[in-house]
Design an enzyme around this catalytic site. Structure first.
Site, mmCIF file in Angstrom:
data_model
loop_
_atom_site.group_PDB
_atom_site.id
_atom_site.type_symbol
_atom_site.label_atom_id
_atom_site.label_comp_id
_atom_site.label_asym_id
_atom_site.label_seq_id
_atom_site.Cartn_x
_atom_site.Cartn_y
_atom_site.Cartn_z
ATOM 1 N N HIS A 50 0.823 -1.206 0.000
ATOM 2 C CA HIS A 50 0.000 0.000 0.000
ATOM 3 C C HIS A 50 0.859 1.259 0.000
ATOM 4 O O HIS A 50 1.967 1.276 0.547
ATOM 5 C CB HIS A 50 -0.946 -0.011 1.196
ATOM 6 N N VAL A 173 1.518 -25.750 17.806
ATOM 7 C CA VAL A 173 1.749 -25.528 19.236
ATOM 8 C C VAL A 173 0.542 -26.037 20.012
ATOM 9 O O VAL A 173 -0.610 -25.735 19.679
ATOM 10 C CB VAL A 173 1.984 -24.033 19.514
ATOM 11 N N LYS A 251 -11.002 -1.227 2.351
ATOM 12 C CA LYS A 251 -10.545 -0.351 1.278
ATOM 13 C C LYS A 251 -11.358 -0.570 0.007
ATOM 14 O O LYS A 251 -11.128 0.090 -0.992
ATOM 15 C CB LYS A 251 -9.057 -0.582 1.007
ATOM 16 N N SER A 338 -4.742 -6.057 6.925
ATOM 17 C CA SER A 338 -4.274 -5.015 6.008
ATOM 18 C C SER A 338 -4.069 -3.698 6.761
ATOM 19 O O SER A 338 -4.903 -3.330 7.591
ATOM 20 C CB SER A 338 -5.321 -4.804 4.906
ATOM 21 N N CYS A 401 4.673 -26.814 -17.393
ATOM 22 C CA CYS A 401 3.421 -26.050 -17.337
ATOM 23 C C CYS A 401 3.283 -25.262 -18.638
ATOM 24 O O CYS A 401 4.023 -24.300 -18.868
ATOM 25 C CB CYS A 401 3.407 -25.105 -16.133
#
Length: 475
Positions: A50, A173, A251, A338, A401
Protein backbone atom coordinates in the site's frame (compact mmCIF):
# COMPACT_ATOMS: atom_id res chain seq x y z
CA UNK A 1 18.81 -26.14 23.76
CA UNK A 2 17.70 -22.76 25.10
CA UNK A 3 16.77 -20.40 22.29
CA UNK A 4 16.97 -16.65 22.73
CA UNK A 5 13.69 -16.22 20.80
CA UNK A 6 11.11 -18.45 19.18
CA UNK A 7 8.65 -17.09 16.64
CA UNK A 8 5.28 -18.84 16.47
CA UNK A 9 3.82 -18.40 12.99
CA UNK A 10 5.40 -18.51 9.53
CA UNK A 11 3.32 -15.99 7.65
CA UNK A 12 4.93 -12.94 6.08
CA UNK A 13 5.09 -11.24 9.50
CA UNK A 14 6.85 -14.15 11.17
CA UNK A 15 9.20 -14.69 8.23
CA UNK A 16 10.17 -11.01 8.15
CA UNK A 17 10.83 -11.01 11.90
CA UNK A 18 12.94 -14.17 11.53
CA UNK A 19 15.06 -12.68 8.77
CA UNK A 20 15.59 -9.46 10.76
CA UNK A 21 16.64 -11.28 13.94
CA UNK A 22 19.16 -13.43 12.07
CA UNK A 23 21.26 -10.30 11.54
CA UNK A 24 22.34 -10.77 15.15
CA UNK A 25 24.34 -13.37 17.07
CA UNK A 26 21.37 -15.00 18.78
CA UNK A 27 19.66 -18.41 18.67
CA UNK A 28 16.27 -18.22 16.98
CA UNK A 29 13.68 -20.76 15.82
CA UNK A 30 10.42 -20.39 13.92
CA UNK A 31 7.57 -22.85 14.52
CA UNK A 32 4.86 -23.19 11.86
CA UNK A 33 1.83 -25.49 11.98
CA UNK A 34 1.49 -25.79 8.18
CA UNK A 35 3.65 -27.86 5.80
CA UNK A 36 5.41 -24.75 4.51
CA UNK A 37 5.67 -21.10 5.48
CA UNK A 38 3.23 -18.67 3.91
CA UNK A 39 0.44 -21.26 3.70
CA UNK A 40 -1.98 -19.38 5.96
CA UNK A 41 -3.34 -15.88 5.38
CA UNK A 42 -0.22 -14.87 3.43
CA UNK A 43 -0.95 -17.18 0.48
CA UNK A 44 -4.38 -15.60 -0.06
CA UNK A 45 -3.14 -12.04 0.23
CA UNK A 46 -4.04 -9.39 -2.35
CA UNK A 47 -0.31 -8.82 -2.91
CA UNK A 48 -0.41 -5.02 -2.62
CA UNK A 49 2.25 -2.88 -1.00
CA UNK A 50 0.00 0.00 0.00
CA UNK A 51 1.08 3.52 -0.86
CA UNK A 52 1.28 4.72 2.76
CA UNK A 53 -1.71 7.07 2.81
CA UNK A 54 -4.63 4.75 3.59
CA UNK A 55 -4.29 4.35 7.38
CA UNK A 56 -4.55 7.18 9.90
CA UNK A 57 -1.20 8.36 11.33
CA UNK A 58 -2.86 8.16 14.76
CA UNK A 59 -2.88 4.35 14.58
CA UNK A 60 0.00 1.89 14.85
CA UNK A 61 -0.88 0.42 11.47
CA UNK A 62 -0.83 3.93 9.96
CA UNK A 63 2.67 4.56 11.31
CA UNK A 64 4.06 1.20 10.24
CA UNK A 65 2.37 1.21 6.81
CA UNK A 66 4.53 4.01 5.42
CA UNK A 67 7.69 2.86 7.23
CA UNK A 68 7.26 -0.64 5.83
CA UNK A 69 6.44 0.61 2.33
CA UNK A 70 9.87 2.21 2.05
CA UNK A 71 11.71 -0.98 3.03
CA UNK A 72 10.45 -3.33 0.31
CA UNK A 73 12.74 -2.09 -2.49
CA UNK A 74 15.86 -3.13 -0.58
CA UNK A 75 14.35 -6.48 0.41
CA UNK A 76 13.43 -7.20 -3.21
CA UNK A 77 16.91 -6.25 -4.43
CA UNK A 78 18.52 -8.57 -1.88
CA UNK A 79 16.12 -11.52 -2.09
CA UNK A 80 14.88 -11.47 -5.68
CA UNK A 81 11.14 -11.96 -5.25
CA UNK A 82 8.60 -10.32 -7.54
CA UNK A 83 7.93 -6.67 -6.64
CA UNK A 84 7.34 -3.50 -8.62
CA UNK A 85 5.80 -0.12 -7.98
CA UNK A 86 2.93 0.35 -10.41
CA UNK A 87 0.97 3.04 -8.55
CA UNK A 88 -2.71 3.17 -7.67
CA UNK A 89 -5.83 5.21 -8.35
CA UNK A 90 -8.61 5.70 -5.81
CA UNK A 91 -11.58 6.55 -8.01
CA UNK A 92 -14.43 8.95 -7.29
CA UNK A 93 -17.65 8.38 -9.24
CA UNK A 94 -19.64 11.21 -7.62
CA UNK A 95 -18.91 14.72 -6.40
CA UNK A 96 -19.58 13.79 -2.76
CA UNK A 97 -16.61 11.34 -2.89
CA UNK A 98 -14.10 14.08 -3.74
CA UNK A 99 -13.63 15.07 -0.04
CA UNK A 100 -12.58 11.45 0.67
CA UNK A 101 -9.82 11.75 -1.95
CA UNK A 102 -8.71 15.06 -0.44
CA UNK A 103 -8.68 13.55 3.06
CA UNK A 104 -6.54 10.62 1.91
CA UNK A 105 -4.17 13.00 0.13
CA UNK A 106 -3.72 15.15 3.25
CA UNK A 107 -3.34 12.07 5.42
CA UNK A 108 -0.55 10.77 3.21
CA UNK A 109 1.20 14.11 2.97
CA UNK A 110 1.17 14.41 6.77
CA UNK A 111 3.22 11.18 6.86
CA UNK A 112 5.61 12.32 4.13
CA UNK A 113 4.20 10.17 1.31
CA UNK A 114 5.43 11.78 -1.93
CA UNK A 115 3.73 12.23 -5.30
CA UNK A 116 0.07 12.16 -4.25
CA UNK A 117 -2.02 13.91 -6.90
CA UNK A 118 -5.71 14.27 -7.64
CA UNK A 119 -6.25 13.58 -11.32
CA UNK A 120 -9.23 15.07 -13.06
CA UNK A 121 -11.32 13.33 -15.71
CA UNK A 122 -9.18 14.31 -18.71
CA UNK A 123 -5.98 12.92 -17.14
CA UNK A 124 -7.81 9.73 -16.13
CA UNK A 125 -9.01 9.14 -19.71
CA UNK A 126 -5.47 9.52 -20.98
CA UNK A 127 -3.75 7.34 -18.36
CA UNK A 128 -6.41 4.61 -17.89
CA UNK A 129 -8.72 4.60 -20.91
CA UNK A 130 -10.61 1.50 -19.76
CA UNK A 131 -11.90 3.11 -16.57
CA UNK A 132 -15.60 3.86 -16.54
CA UNK A 133 -16.64 7.10 -18.21
CA UNK A 134 -18.45 7.94 -14.96
CA UNK A 135 -15.14 8.41 -13.09
CA UNK A 136 -14.82 12.14 -12.40
CA UNK A 137 -11.52 12.16 -10.45
CA UNK A 138 -9.02 9.90 -8.73
CA UNK A 139 -6.22 10.15 -6.19
CA UNK A 140 -2.97 8.91 -7.75
CA UNK A 141 -0.31 7.34 -5.49
CA UNK A 142 2.94 6.36 -7.24
CA UNK A 143 4.30 4.64 -4.10
CA UNK A 144 1.90 1.67 -4.32
CA UNK A 145 3.42 -1.62 -5.47
CA UNK A 146 2.48 -5.22 -6.18
CA UNK A 147 4.32 -8.24 -4.86
CA UNK A 148 4.17 -12.03 -4.92
CA UNK A 149 3.58 -12.47 -1.15
CA UNK A 150 4.30 -16.21 -1.08
CA UNK A 151 7.54 -15.68 -3.02
CA UNK A 152 8.49 -13.09 -0.41
CA UNK A 153 7.79 -15.56 2.43
CA UNK A 154 9.91 -18.25 0.81
CA UNK A 155 12.82 -15.89 0.11
CA UNK A 156 12.73 -14.36 3.61
CA UNK A 157 12.74 -17.75 5.34
CA UNK A 158 15.39 -19.18 3.00
CA UNK A 159 17.65 -16.24 3.82
CA UNK A 160 16.93 -16.56 7.54
CA UNK A 161 17.83 -20.27 7.44
CA UNK A 162 21.07 -19.55 5.56
CA UNK A 163 21.93 -17.26 8.47
CA UNK A 164 21.21 -19.83 11.17
CA UNK A 165 17.46 -19.90 11.82
CA UNK A 166 16.04 -23.26 12.90
CA UNK A 167 12.75 -23.82 11.04
CA UNK A 168 10.15 -26.36 12.20
CA UNK A 169 7.13 -26.91 9.93
CA UNK A 170 4.22 -29.29 10.48
CA UNK A 171 4.65 -28.27 14.11
CA UNK A 172 1.44 -27.00 15.75
CA UNK A 173 1.75 -25.53 19.24
CA UNK A 174 -0.28 -27.38 21.88
CA UNK A 175 0.76 -25.51 25.05
CA UNK A 176 2.97 -22.65 26.23
CA UNK A 177 4.25 -22.50 29.82
CA UNK A 178 6.49 -20.12 31.74
CA UNK A 179 9.16 -21.70 33.94
CA UNK A 180 10.07 -20.51 37.47
CA UNK A 181 13.17 -18.79 36.06
CA UNK A 182 10.95 -16.81 33.61
CA UNK A 183 11.95 -18.75 30.51
CA UNK A 184 9.31 -20.40 28.34
CA UNK A 185 8.53 -23.94 27.20
CA UNK A 186 6.58 -24.40 23.95
CA UNK A 187 4.95 -27.83 23.58
CA UNK A 188 4.38 -29.40 20.15
CA UNK A 189 3.92 -32.93 18.75
CA UNK A 190 7.54 -32.68 17.63
CA UNK A 191 8.82 -32.08 21.16
CA UNK A 192 9.40 -29.24 23.60
CA UNK A 193 11.22 -26.01 22.78
CA UNK A 194 12.83 -23.83 25.43
CA UNK A 195 13.30 -20.12 24.93
CA UNK A 196 13.85 -16.81 26.69
CA UNK A 197 11.37 -14.93 24.50
CA UNK A 198 8.21 -15.99 22.68
CA UNK A 199 7.07 -13.91 19.68
CA UNK A 200 3.41 -14.65 19.03
CA UNK A 201 2.90 -14.06 15.29
CA UNK A 202 0.31 -16.81 14.89
CA UNK A 203 -2.15 -14.86 12.74
CA UNK A 204 -5.70 -16.14 13.13
CA UNK A 205 -4.64 -18.18 16.15
CA UNK A 206 -2.67 -15.51 18.01
CA UNK A 207 -5.44 -15.30 20.62
CA UNK A 208 -5.21 -19.06 21.25
CA UNK A 209 -1.43 -18.86 21.69
CA UNK A 210 -1.83 -15.94 24.09
CA UNK A 211 -4.45 -17.98 25.97
CA UNK A 212 -1.97 -20.87 26.31
CA UNK A 213 0.49 -18.43 27.90
CA UNK A 214 -2.11 -16.91 30.22
CA UNK A 215 -1.85 -13.42 28.71
CA UNK A 216 -4.82 -13.23 26.37
CA UNK A 217 -6.40 -9.75 26.30
CA UNK A 218 -7.96 -9.87 22.81
CA UNK A 219 -10.01 -12.06 20.50
CA UNK A 220 -9.21 -12.69 16.83
CA UNK A 221 -12.25 -12.50 14.58
CA UNK A 222 -11.83 -13.76 11.00
CA UNK A 223 -12.84 -11.46 8.16
CA UNK A 224 -13.14 -13.39 4.91
CA UNK A 225 -12.10 -11.92 1.59
CA UNK A 226 -12.94 -13.66 -1.69
CA UNK A 227 -10.62 -13.00 -4.66
CA UNK A 228 -11.02 -13.91 -8.35
CA UNK A 229 -8.15 -14.37 -10.81
CA UNK A 230 -8.84 -13.41 -14.42
CA UNK A 231 -7.63 -14.78 -17.75
CA UNK A 232 -4.39 -13.43 -19.18
CA UNK A 233 -6.23 -11.97 -22.19
CA UNK A 234 -7.02 -9.01 -19.90
CA UNK A 235 -3.36 -8.22 -19.19
CA UNK A 236 -2.92 -4.47 -19.64
CA UNK A 237 -6.60 -3.57 -19.29
CA UNK A 238 -5.51 -1.31 -16.42
CA UNK A 239 -1.93 -0.42 -15.52
CA UNK A 240 -2.44 0.55 -11.88
CA UNK A 241 -4.25 -0.85 -8.85
CA UNK A 242 -7.80 0.55 -8.96
CA UNK A 243 -9.49 1.34 -5.63
CA UNK A 244 -13.02 2.60 -5.11
CA UNK A 245 -13.53 5.19 -2.38
CA UNK A 246 -12.98 3.32 0.92
CA UNK A 247 -15.45 2.49 3.69
CA UNK A 248 -14.95 2.30 7.46
CA UNK A 249 -14.08 -1.44 7.41
CA UNK A 250 -12.57 -1.99 3.99
CA UNK A 251 -10.54 -0.35 1.28
CA UNK A 252 -13.20 -1.73 -1.04
CA UNK A 253 -13.20 -4.22 -3.90
CA UNK A 254 -10.19 -3.66 -6.13
CA UNK A 255 -8.86 -4.35 -9.60
CA UNK A 256 -5.27 -5.51 -9.14
CA UNK A 257 -2.71 -6.01 -11.91
CA UNK A 258 -0.61 -8.67 -10.17
CA UNK A 259 3.18 -8.74 -10.39
CA UNK A 260 2.91 -11.36 -13.12
CA UNK A 261 0.50 -9.19 -15.11
CA UNK A 262 -2.78 -11.06 -14.79
CA UNK A 263 -5.67 -9.19 -13.20
CA UNK A 264 -7.16 -10.14 -9.85
CA UNK A 265 -10.38 -8.69 -8.45
CA UNK A 266 -11.56 -8.56 -4.84
CA UNK A 267 -11.62 -8.92 -1.92
CA UNK A 268 -14.95 -9.05 -0.18
CA UNK A 269 -15.04 -8.29 3.56
CA UNK A 270 -17.33 -10.66 5.47
CA UNK A 271 -17.06 -11.46 9.17
CA UNK A 272 -17.24 -15.24 9.75
CA UNK A 273 -17.05 -17.47 12.83
CA UNK A 274 -15.01 -20.33 11.41
CA UNK A 275 -11.24 -19.78 11.21
CA UNK A 276 -11.00 -22.50 8.57
CA UNK A 277 -13.76 -21.19 6.27
CA UNK A 278 -11.99 -20.60 2.95
CA UNK A 279 -15.06 -21.18 0.79
CA UNK A 280 -16.05 -18.92 -2.06
CA UNK A 281 -19.68 -18.33 -2.95
CA UNK A 282 -21.99 -17.28 -5.75
CA UNK A 283 -22.98 -14.28 -3.62
CA UNK A 284 -19.36 -13.30 -3.04
CA UNK A 285 -18.53 -13.57 -6.73
CA UNK A 286 -21.55 -11.49 -7.69
CA UNK A 287 -20.61 -8.83 -5.15
CA UNK A 288 -17.05 -8.65 -6.51
CA UNK A 289 -17.95 -8.45 -10.19
CA UNK A 290 -20.84 -6.04 -9.59
CA UNK A 291 -18.39 -3.76 -7.77
CA UNK A 292 -15.44 -3.87 -10.16
CA UNK A 293 -17.54 -3.39 -13.28
CA UNK A 294 -18.58 -0.04 -11.84
CA UNK A 295 -14.97 1.16 -12.17
CA UNK A 296 -13.69 -1.08 -15.02
CA UNK A 297 -16.69 -2.13 -17.15
CA UNK A 298 -14.59 -4.29 -19.51
CA UNK A 299 -14.25 -6.99 -16.83
CA UNK A 300 -16.62 -9.96 -16.95
CA UNK A 301 -17.22 -12.97 -14.69
CA UNK A 302 -16.64 -15.11 -17.79
CA UNK A 303 -12.94 -14.17 -17.57
CA UNK A 304 -12.50 -15.84 -14.16
CA UNK A 305 -10.06 -18.79 -14.22
CA UNK A 306 -9.64 -19.30 -10.44
CA UNK A 307 -11.18 -18.18 -7.18
CA UNK A 308 -10.03 -18.39 -3.57
CA UNK A 309 -10.61 -16.85 -0.16
CA UNK A 310 -8.39 -15.67 2.67
CA UNK A 311 -9.10 -14.77 6.28
CA UNK A 312 -7.82 -11.59 7.88
CA UNK A 313 -7.06 -11.58 11.62
CA UNK A 314 -9.19 -8.78 13.05
CA UNK A 315 -9.22 -7.50 16.64
CA UNK A 316 -11.49 -4.94 18.29
CA UNK A 317 -10.34 -1.47 17.33
CA UNK A 318 -9.02 -2.69 13.95
CA UNK A 319 -5.40 -1.80 14.87
CA UNK A 320 -2.28 -3.94 15.26
CA UNK A 321 -1.39 -5.31 18.71
CA UNK A 322 2.40 -5.34 19.04
CA UNK A 323 4.18 -5.32 22.39
CA UNK A 324 5.00 -6.93 25.69
CA UNK A 325 2.46 -8.60 27.95
CA UNK A 326 1.83 -9.13 31.67
CA UNK A 327 4.34 -11.99 31.67
CA UNK A 328 7.97 -11.11 30.88
CA UNK A 329 9.33 -12.58 27.68
CA UNK A 330 6.01 -13.02 25.85
CA UNK A 331 5.51 -10.57 22.97
CA UNK A 332 2.33 -10.29 20.93
CA UNK A 333 2.32 -9.47 17.21
CA UNK A 334 -1.40 -9.84 16.63
CA UNK A 335 -4.28 -8.42 14.62
CA UNK A 336 -2.00 -7.99 11.62
CA UNK A 337 -4.59 -7.45 8.92
CA UNK A 338 -4.27 -5.02 6.01
CA UNK A 339 -1.85 -3.26 5.61
CA UNK A 340 0.08 -6.00 7.40
CA UNK A 341 2.00 -7.14 4.31
CA UNK A 342 3.10 -3.57 3.63
CA UNK A 343 4.05 -3.00 7.27
CA UNK A 344 5.86 -6.34 7.79
CA UNK A 345 9.46 -5.06 7.52
CA UNK A 346 8.68 -2.20 9.93
CA UNK A 347 6.94 -4.63 12.30
CA UNK A 348 10.13 -6.73 12.26
CA UNK A 349 12.33 -3.82 13.30
CA UNK A 350 9.81 -2.83 15.98
CA UNK A 351 9.90 -6.36 17.44
CA UNK A 352 13.71 -6.28 17.32
CA UNK A 353 13.70 -3.04 19.30
CA UNK A 354 11.24 -4.47 21.87
CA UNK A 355 13.49 -7.50 22.40
CA UNK A 356 16.47 -5.23 22.95
CA UNK A 357 14.52 -3.07 25.40
CA UNK A 358 13.51 -6.23 27.27
CA UNK A 359 17.16 -7.17 27.80
CA UNK A 360 18.12 -9.34 24.81
CA UNK A 361 21.66 -8.52 23.71
CA UNK A 362 21.78 -8.02 19.94
CA UNK A 363 25.34 -8.05 18.64
CA UNK A 364 25.38 -7.74 14.82
CA UNK A 365 26.80 -10.72 12.92
CA UNK A 366 29.79 -10.00 10.72
CA UNK A 367 28.87 -13.13 8.78
CA UNK A 368 25.29 -12.08 7.91
CA UNK A 369 24.46 -12.95 4.29
CA UNK A 370 21.88 -10.50 2.96
CA UNK A 371 20.91 -12.28 -0.27
CA UNK A 372 19.77 -15.58 -1.72
CA UNK A 373 20.37 -16.86 -5.27
CA UNK A 374 17.72 -15.41 -7.57
CA UNK A 375 15.40 -18.07 -9.03
CA UNK A 376 15.49 -18.55 -12.81
CA UNK A 377 12.31 -17.55 -14.70
CA UNK A 378 12.87 -19.30 -18.01
CA UNK A 379 10.04 -17.58 -19.93
CA UNK A 380 11.40 -14.12 -19.09
CA UNK A 381 14.86 -14.85 -20.56
CA UNK A 382 15.85 -13.79 -24.06
CA UNK A 383 15.97 -16.49 -26.74
CA UNK A 384 19.77 -16.43 -26.65
CA UNK A 385 19.78 -16.83 -22.85
CA UNK A 386 17.29 -19.70 -23.07
CA UNK A 387 19.40 -21.55 -25.64
CA UNK A 388 22.55 -21.12 -23.53
CA UNK A 389 20.78 -22.29 -20.36
CA UNK A 390 19.34 -25.41 -22.03
CA UNK A 391 22.79 -26.33 -23.35
CA UNK A 392 24.11 -26.04 -19.81
CA UNK A 393 21.13 -27.82 -18.19
CA UNK A 394 18.68 -29.64 -20.52
CA UNK A 395 15.97 -29.77 -17.82
CA UNK A 396 15.20 -26.12 -18.61
CA UNK A 397 14.26 -27.17 -22.13
CA UNK A 398 11.44 -29.44 -20.95
CA UNK A 399 8.28 -27.38 -20.42
CA UNK A 400 6.04 -28.80 -17.68
CA UNK A 401 3.42 -26.05 -17.34
CA UNK A 402 2.21 -25.06 -20.81
CA UNK A 403 0.01 -22.18 -19.67
CA UNK A 404 2.77 -20.31 -17.82
CA UNK A 405 5.74 -21.83 -19.71
CA UNK A 406 7.38 -23.24 -16.58
CA UNK A 407 10.25 -25.64 -17.17
CA UNK A 408 11.28 -28.81 -15.40
CA UNK A 409 14.46 -27.03 -14.29
CA UNK A 410 12.45 -24.37 -12.47
CA UNK A 411 10.38 -26.99 -10.68
CA UNK A 412 13.47 -28.94 -9.63
CA UNK A 413 15.01 -25.71 -8.36
CA UNK A 414 11.85 -25.00 -6.33
CA UNK A 415 12.01 -28.48 -4.79
CA UNK A 416 15.69 -28.06 -3.94
CA UNK A 417 14.80 -24.80 -2.18
CA UNK A 418 12.14 -26.35 0.02
CA UNK A 419 8.95 -27.04 -1.95
CA UNK A 420 7.36 -30.14 -0.42
CA UNK A 421 3.84 -29.89 -1.82
CA UNK A 422 2.03 -29.04 -5.04
CA UNK A 423 1.18 -25.60 -3.67
CA UNK A 424 4.82 -25.18 -2.66
CA UNK A 425 5.78 -25.68 -6.31
CA UNK A 426 2.91 -23.53 -7.59
CA UNK A 427 3.66 -20.56 -5.35
CA UNK A 428 7.38 -20.66 -6.16
CA UNK A 429 7.09 -21.14 -9.94
CA UNK A 430 3.47 -20.42 -11.06
CA UNK A 431 3.13 -23.98 -12.39
CA UNK A 432 -0.60 -24.65 -12.18
CA UNK A 433 -1.67 -20.99 -12.06
CA UNK A 434 -2.64 -20.63 -15.72
CA UNK A 435 -5.81 -21.26 -17.68
CA UNK A 436 -5.97 -25.00 -17.10
CA UNK A 437 -5.23 -24.62 -13.34
CA UNK A 438 -2.87 -27.59 -13.27
CA UNK A 439 -4.77 -29.85 -15.66
CA UNK A 440 -1.65 -30.60 -17.70
CA UNK A 441 1.21 -30.15 -15.23
CA UNK A 442 -0.02 -31.59 -11.91
CA UNK A 443 0.92 -35.19 -12.73
CA UNK A 444 4.44 -34.31 -13.78
CA UNK A 445 4.94 -32.05 -10.75
CA UNK A 446 3.89 -34.94 -8.51
CA UNK A 447 6.28 -37.26 -10.33
CA UNK A 448 9.18 -34.87 -9.72
CA UNK A 449 8.30 -34.59 -6.01
CA UNK A 450 8.27 -38.40 -5.78
CA UNK A 451 11.65 -38.71 -7.50
CA UNK A 452 13.38 -35.94 -5.54
CA UNK A 453 12.07 -36.99 -2.08
CA UNK A 454 11.97 -40.75 -2.86
CA UNK A 455 8.37 -41.04 -1.68
CA UNK A 456 5.29 -42.72 -3.21
CA UNK A 457 2.62 -40.83 -5.15
CA UNK A 458 0.18 -41.40 -2.27
CA UNK A 459 2.40 -39.29 0.02
CA UNK A 460 2.10 -36.16 -2.14
CA UNK A 461 -0.30 -33.50 -0.86
CA UNK A 462 -1.64 -30.29 -2.29
CA UNK A 463 -0.76 -28.17 0.76
CA UNK A 464 0.20 -30.58 3.55
CA UNK A 465 -1.92 -32.28 6.19
CA UNK A 466 -4.65 -34.51 4.77
CA UNK A 467 -4.82 -32.82 1.35
CA UNK A 468 -3.68 -35.96 -0.51
CA UNK A 469 -4.12 -36.00 -4.26
CA UNK A 470 -3.94 -39.79 -4.83
CA UNK A 471 -5.60 -42.23 -2.46
CA UNK A 472 -3.87 -45.43 -1.48
CA UNK A 473 -5.58 -48.47 -2.98
CA UNK A 474 -6.59 -51.27 -0.59
CA UNK A 475 -7.46 -54.72 -1.89
Amino acid sequence: MLYDAIIIGGGVTGCTIARELMRYAIRVALIESEAEVGFGTSKANSGIIHGGHHSSPDTLKGKLEWEGNQMWDTLCEELGFGFKRIGELTVALTEDQIPTLEKLQKQGESKGVPGLEIWQQERLRKEEPHLTSEAIAALYAPTTGVINPYEACFALIENACINGLNLFTNCPVTAVNQTPDHNWVIHTPRGEFNTRFVINAAGLYADAIAEFAGVRTFTIKPRKGEEYLLDKRLIGLVKRVIFPCPTAVSKGILVIPTYDGTLMVGPTAEMVDDKTDLTTSHEGGKKVFDAVTQTVPGISPRDCIAEFAGLRAVVDGEDFIIGTTAKPGFINVAGIQSPGLTAAPAIATMVRDILQQEGLSLAPKDSFISSVPKPIHFASLSTEEQIALVKQNPSYGRIICRCELISEGEILDAISRGAKTLDGIKFRTRAGMGRCQGGFCTGRCMQLLCEEYNIPMTAITKRGGDTWVVREQHS
